[in-house]
Design an enzyme around this catalytic site. Structure first.
Site, PDB file in Angstrom:
ATOM      1  N   PRO A 126       0.778  -1.247   0.000  1.00 56.32           N
ATOM      2  CA  PRO A 126       0.000   0.000   0.000  1.00 56.32           C
ATOM      3  C   PRO A 126       0.809   1.298   0.000  1.00 56.32           C
ATOM      4  CG  PRO A 126       0.015  -0.939   2.186  1.00 56.32           C
ATOM      5  CD  PRO A 126       0.734  -1.918   1.303  1.00 56.32           C
ATOM      6  N   CYS A 127       1.449   1.578  -1.120  1.00 59.33           N
ATOM      7  CA  CYS A 127       2.202   2.825  -1.233  1.00 59.33           C
ATOM      8  C   CYS A 127       1.284   4.046  -1.192  1.00 59.33           C
ATOM      9  CB  CYS A 127       3.061   2.826  -2.483  1.00 59.33           C
ATOM     10  SG  CYS A 127       2.199   2.434  -4.003  1.00 59.33           S
TER      11      CYS A 127
END
Length: 160
Positions: A126-127
């Site tokens: 989850p950047c």
């Protein structure tokens, strides 16, 4: 051997890429640093059943942590950043500086940002949960609009 498939999502089509049956890429349409299509291998849905099921559960608001095996291809530093991304809880954010400190290198926030931008497995790694030091939205390979929509979704501020 690489294979790929394309699935629909609330954020547009997602291209899933596997190497020897292990997920090594998840790319959005128009994503910055998206490899050329010819690098994705043959189109084949076979290795993606579990990934697709988990993504559908995530988009339905039923899954908050992915468990599919990942084949992250990058430098040791990049892989350490991507591992830190996976530790950011659903619905929360961290700054680049916080990630750098978690890696034991408080001066590396710019390098963390560069590694974050090269994340090959969006959403699952989850950047989108990384923000500026003041909480503002900063660069996102899938576009700031998608980043805001993903964050709103995870915070329960967007329709499922």
């Amino acid at each position: 051997m690489k294979q790929h498939t394309v699935i629909d999502s609330p954020y547009g089509p997602l291209t899933l890429v596997a190497s020897d049956g292990v997920l090594c890429g998840l790319y959005m349409a128009g994503q910055r640093h998206r490899p050329p299509e010819e690098n994705f291998g043959d189109r084949d849905d076979t290795p993606f059943a579990e990934t697709t099921a988990q993504l559908r559960s995530y988009f339905a608001g039923e899954l908050v942590e992915f468990t599919v095996p990942l084949g992250m291809i990058g430098t040791p530093f990049q892989r350490s950043v991507w591992e830190q991304l996976r530790r950011i809880p659903y619905g929360e954010t961290r700054s680049y500086g916080e990630l750098a400190r978690a890696l034991g290198n408080p001066g590396a926030s710019r390098a963390v940002g560069l590694a974050n931008g090269r994340n090959p497995i969006g959403i699952i790694v989850p950047c989108h949960r990384v923000v500026g030091a003041d909480g503002s939205l900063t660069g996102y390979g899938g576009g700031l609009d998608r980043k805001q929509r993903l964050l709103d979704f995870e915070r329960g501020l967007a329709p499922r």
